[in-house]
Write an enzyme that holds these catalytic residues in place. Structure first.
Site, PDB file in Angstrom:
ATOM      1  N   PRO A   2       0.841  -1.209   0.000  1.00 54.80           N
ATOM      2  CG  PRO A   2      -0.316  -1.282   2.021  1.00 54.80           C
ATOM      3  CD  PRO A   2       0.738  -1.973   1.234  1.00 54.80           C
ATOM      4  CD  GLU A   3       3.295   3.305  -4.193  1.00 53.42           C
ATOM      5  OE1 GLU A   3       3.568   4.516  -4.200  1.00 53.42           O
ATOM      6  OE2 GLU A   3       3.610   2.538  -5.110  1.00 53.42           O
ATOM      7  CG  HIS A 114      -1.288 -15.261   8.214  1.00 55.76           C
ATOM      8  ND1 HIS A 114      -0.183 -15.991   8.547  1.00 55.76           N
ATOM      9  CD2 HIS A 114      -1.824 -15.863   7.124  1.00 55.76           C
ATOM     10  CE1 HIS A 114      -0.052 -16.995   7.692  1.00 55.76           C
ATOM     11  NE2 HIS A 114      -1.029 -16.938   6.831  1.00 55.76           N
ATOM     12  NE  ARG A 133       5.477 -11.741   1.241  1.00 51.83           N
ATOM     13  CZ  ARG A 133       6.149 -11.271   0.202  1.00 51.83           C
ATOM     14  NH1 ARG A 133       5.517 -10.644  -0.752  1.00 51.83           N
ATOM     15  NH2 ARG A 133       7.449 -11.425   0.128  1.00 51.83           N
ATOM     16  NE  ARG A 166      19.236  14.346  -1.114  1.00 48.40           N
ATOM     17  CZ  ARG A 166      19.740  13.627  -0.113  1.00 48.40           C
ATOM     18  NH1 ARG A 166      20.228  12.422  -0.348  1.00 48.40           N
ATOM     19  NH2 ARG A 166      19.745  14.103   1.102  1.00 48.40           N
TER      20      ARG A 166
END
Ligand SMILES: [Zn+2]
Length: 285
Positions: A2-3, A114, A133, A166
């Site tokens: 998920p972002e 889980h 996971r 950078r």
């Protein structure tokens, strides 16, 4: 994974459902990975606390807690801890990792495999953290701050400063959570496409005008995605179990070999710092 838009969607969904509710008790599973703070500390911060709000900070879900701890509750080992006294407020921080989900359930909903944490609420419902996971993390904090700048709030001067000097590719810099908090792979690719910048361009080589475009496109992409309820990629669902539909809007991400929606050149995919990056070789320079 998920972002930011997904986490925002989930946090808003949770805020609607559980703000104002009180956590009566907490159960934590035996797997150590999901617990970033000691179990005892999590239980201590959560039990008897009122959830005043749920919000997103970077890619974290933050439950703001107001302590309603009963004075009679013994504080075990409080003496040994370089202890923070029980303060009036704390935050429960949830990072969903790859496959983490935070569900609002009734006690008779079947317990999913889980399940690593259950917070029983005074309303009779339960907040359950499920993560097959186990890359997700639960912790508690007192003044939580994400390490980087908030991409939806950063202004141009600050944005330009983040990337100054950078030498890394701009794509890697966008993914660096110490610079911007919460921009992930999909939205980095989509933002760079809209700004007309190749993902491999050195961050330091971008003009202020290019960075202005990039800042705007990052915000535009994230806001559109939030409006659409986040992307639906692999295991993501929001707190309702509804899937988001932002993937229908992807212009480059996951479209390798397909024609660019602007110029029809085939979209390219390259690896940058181990992550797939998608771009149009004609529209992006
Ligand atoms: Zn193109």
């Amino acid at each position: 994974m998920p972002e930011l838009p997904e986490v925002e969607t989930i946090a808003r969904g949770l805020a609607k459902r559980v703000s104002g509710d009180v956590i009566d008790s907490v159960w934590l599973g035996s797997k150590p990975e999901p617990l970033k703070s000691p179990a005892s500390e999590i239980v201590r911060a959560l039990e008897s606390a009122r959830i005043t709000n749920v919000r997103r900070v970077g890619k974290h879900i933050v439950f703001d807690l107001e302590n309603g701890r009963r004075a009679s509750t013994p504080l075990k080992r409080a003496v040994n801890k370089s202890a923070r006294p029980t303060t009036a407020s704390a935050q429960w921080i949830v990072h969903l990792g790859m496959t983490g989900r935070m569900l609002v359930c009734t006690p008779d909903d079947p317990l999913e495999k889980h399940t690593h944490a259950i917070a029983k609420l005074a309303s009779g419902r339960e907040l359950r953290f499920v993560d097959p996971r186990r890359f997700g993390r639960l912790s508690v904090a007192h003044e939580f701050q994400a390490p980087g700048s908030e991409p939806l709030q950063v202004d141009l001067d600050r944005f330009v400063k983040l990337f100054r000097g950078r030498k890394t590719p701009i794509k890697s810099a966008l993914l660096n959570q110490k610079l911007l908090s919460g921009v992930g792979n999909i939205y980095a690719d989509e933002s760079l496409f809209r700004a007309g910048i190749r993902p491999r361009r050195r961050a330091a080589s971008l003009s202020r005008d290019s960075l202005r475009k990039l800042n705007l496109s990052v915000q535009e992409v994230l806001k559109e995605a939030i409006a659409l309820g986040g992307s639906s990629v692999s295991d993501y669902v929001d707190a309702d179990g509804e899937e988001g539909f932002f993937q229908l809007q992807h212009r480059v991400y996951g479209r390798e070999g397909e024609p660019c929606l602007v110029c029809k050149a085939p979209i390219k995919r390259v690896l940058i710092a181990g992550r797939s990056s998608h771009y149009c070789p004609k529209c992006q320079r």
